[in-house]
Design a protein around this motif. Structure first.
Motif, PDB file in Angstrom:
ATOM      1  N   MET A 138      36.667  -3.843 -33.098  1.00 34.31           N
ATOM      2  CA  MET A 138      36.687  -3.677 -31.596  1.00 34.31           C
ATOM      3  C   MET A 138      37.171  -2.251 -31.114  1.00 34.31           C
ATOM      4  SD  MET A 138      39.563  -7.033 -31.259  1.00 34.31           S
ATOM      5  CE  MET A 138      38.927  -8.651 -31.723  1.00 34.31           C
ATOM      6  N   LEU A 139      38.274  -1.797 -31.795  1.00 34.48           N
ATOM      7  CA  LEU A 139      37.950   0.384 -31.351  1.00 34.48           C
ATOM      8  C   LEU A 139      37.488   0.653 -31.720  1.00 34.48           C
ATOM      9  CD1 LEU A 139      41.837   0.495 -33.658  1.00 34.48           C
ATOM     10  CD2 LEU A 139      41.849   0.736 -31.391  1.00 34.48           C
ATOM     11  N   SER A 140      36.070  -0.020 -32.035  1.00 34.27           N
ATOM     12  CA  SER A 140      34.707   1.211 -32.064  1.00 34.27           C
ATOM     13  C   SER A 140      33.877   1.207 -30.876  1.00 34.27           C
ATOM     14  CB  SER A 140      33.897   0.545 -33.625  1.00 34.27           C
ATOM     15  OG  SER A 140      34.635   1.030 -34.838  1.00 34.27           O
ATOM     16  N   ILE A 141      34.352  -0.233 -30.276  1.00 32.99           N
ATOM     17  CA  ILE A 141      33.345  -1.119 -29.837  1.00 32.99           C
ATOM     18  C   ILE A 141      34.087  -0.035 -28.178  1.00 32.99           C
ATOM     19  CG2 ILE A 141      32.961  -2.385 -27.498  1.00 32.99           C
ATOM     20  CD1 ILE A 141      32.791  -4.605 -30.494  1.00 32.99           C
ATOM     21  N   LEU A 142      35.326  -0.136 -28.190  1.00 34.70           N
ATOM     22  CA  LEU A 142      36.350   0.498 -27.228  1.00 34.70           C
ATOM     23  C   LEU A 142      35.479   1.439 -26.762  1.00 34.70           C
ATOM     24  CD1 LEU A 142      39.929  -1.624 -27.067  1.00 34.70           C
ATOM     25  CD2 LEU A 142      37.468  -1.492 -25.251  1.00 34.70           C
ATOM     26  N   ASP A 143      35.665   3.039 -28.185  1.00 37.61           N
ATOM     27  CA  ASP A 143      35.108   4.316 -28.286  1.00 37.61           C
ATOM     28  C   ASP A 143      34.180   4.323 -27.886  1.00 37.61           C
ATOM     29  OD1 ASP A 143      37.892   4.467 -29.500  1.00 37.61           O
ATOM     30  OD2 ASP A 143      36.449   5.023 -31.519  1.00 37.61           O
ATOM     31  N   GLU A 144      32.483   3.739 -27.449  1.00 39.03           N
ATOM     32  CA  GLU A 144      31.392   4.204 -27.117  1.00 39.03           C
ATOM     33  C   GLU A 144      31.933   3.688 -25.552  1.00 39.03           C
ATOM     34  OE1 GLU A 144      29.117   0.732 -28.745  1.00 39.03           O
ATOM     35  OE2 GLU A 144      29.724   1.298 -30.399  1.00 39.03           O
ATOM     36  N   ILE A 145      33.009   2.969 -25.105  1.00 35.87           N
ATOM     37  CA  ILE A 145      33.012   2.844 -23.306  1.00 35.87           C
ATOM     38  C   ILE A 145      34.244   4.586 -23.609  1.00 35.87           C
ATOM     39  CG2 ILE A 145      31.979   1.487 -23.149  1.00 35.87           C
ATOM     40  CD1 ILE A 145      33.916  -0.778 -23.620  1.00 35.87           C
TER      41      ILE A 145
END
Length: 358
Positions: free
Chosen positions: A307-314
């Motif tokens: 989830m953190l990786s996805i949030l990093d993307e945005i």
């Protein structure tokens, strides 16, 4: 042994059984295969593995903790009691209890046993005394030495080193019967950390979920080991107990995947009790402006690291972490009167939120 599916016997009960068997061997010379132990709750039949008379005044006995429904590191552990009959002295008790190899020694204040003594807790001491006292000849006293051959090694898997109990495990038990770790017995073991901290003059604590959190806190924070308290899954219980003791200043430090549950009002973080990590993460991501596509990606994720990786993307990782940290703080403040600092980290110990003071 007890027939209850979810219980066994404590190390204190086994130590008492071995002491009874060794004394019986001295007085009777017969082979002792089973003894009755009077515990604070009831009488238990305990099987003795080995009992040997060494002389007319000395014997030893060995027994072990049978398995029960609990991941207890002392299950199947052999406990030995060596009993020696001595001439009675008016200025000494009828039963003297001490420790041998594998039984820990107390080095920090705040525990039930004074510094310098062997870690044989009060109830096990009382059990040994009461079960042996009436058996002793009128002019005799007994010296009981409890030892645990594997105690030093097993102690590394317990909280003893953190509590300042060195060179072995503790002889424990308040009822003689061991319950599963979901019960009061486990809570009693972790709450002891608070008493040790207080006795050491520490009034500002760092609460962490477990060993990983402790290692990361020592790496990231300017704190000493004595300040760090492991809560296990019982976050709410530990805050309650700290509040009872007048401790109100905390840093709540740990991996996002564990602490995030508290943001949802989940104060027992055991997975089988409640989860909600995904739902809490999605809620805070939405509050911070994540679009539907990324919310769906978060919903389909397996771990908080994903989830953190996805949030990093945005570019929402820090903002969402701050939002979650605030929610954790507010949930705790609703239940407890605290001065609380919340720090969320990833598996490497990197800070995820920045709305804290250190």
């Amino acid at each position: 042994m007890t027939n209850e599916n979810y219980s066994g016997v404590t190390t204190g009960t086994v130590a008492t059984a071995c002491s009874i068997a060794a004394l019986d061997a001295i007085l009777d010379s017969s082979d002792v295969a089973c003894v009755k132990v009077e515990t604070p709750k009831k009488t238990l039949d305990i099987i003795i593995d080995e009992c040997k008379k060494l002389s007319s005044f000395k014997a030893y006995a060995v027994a072990h903790k049978n398995p029960y429904n609990d991941p207890d590191v002392t299950v199947d552990l052999a406990i030995v009691s060596t009993v020696e009959l001595l001439d009675a002295c008016d200025d000494k008790p009828k039963v003297i209890i001490t420790g041998g190899e594998g039984v820990g020694k107390i080095t920090k204040p705040g525990l039930q046993i004074p510094v310098g003594e062997y870690a044989i807790n009060p109830i096990p001491r009382q059990m040994i005394f009461r079960n042996l006292e009436d058996k002793l000849p009128e002019n005799k006293m007994a010296k009981v030495t409890i030892s645990i051959p594997e105690g030093r090694e097993i102690a590394k898997k317990t909280m003893n080193p953190k509590l300042g109990i060195v060179d072995g495990i503790s002889i424990l038990g308040t009822t003689g019967i061991a319950r599963s770790m979901s019960s009061e017995a486990y809570k009693n073991s972790i709450v002891t950390q608070l008493d040790v901290a207080l006795a050491s003059g520490i009034d500002e604590l760092v609460f962490v979920p477990g060993n990983i959190g402790e290692k990361l806190a020592l790496k990231q924070l300017n704190v000493v080991k004595e300040q760090i308290v492991q809560t296990g899954n019982y976050v709410g219980f530990m805050f309650e107990e700290a509040e009872k003791r007048g401790i109100t200043r905390f840093t709540f430090f740990g991996h996002l995947g564990k602490l995030i549950k508290v943001a949802g009002g989940i104060f027992n973080t055991k997975h089988a009790v409640a989860d909600g990590r995904r739902e809490i993460m999605i809620t805070h991501a939405a509050l911070c402006g994540a679009d539907h596509e990324h919310l769906r990606m978060l919903y389909d994720s397996k771990t908080t690291e994903d989830m953190l990786s996805i949030l990093d993307e945005i570019n929402l990782s820090e903002e969402v972490s701050n939002s979650i940290a605030t929610a954790i703080h507010d949930r705790c403040m609703q239940r407890f009167n605290l001065d609380l600092n919340v720090i969320l980290v990833d598996m490497e110990g990197n800070y995820l939120n920045n709305n804290f003071n250190i």
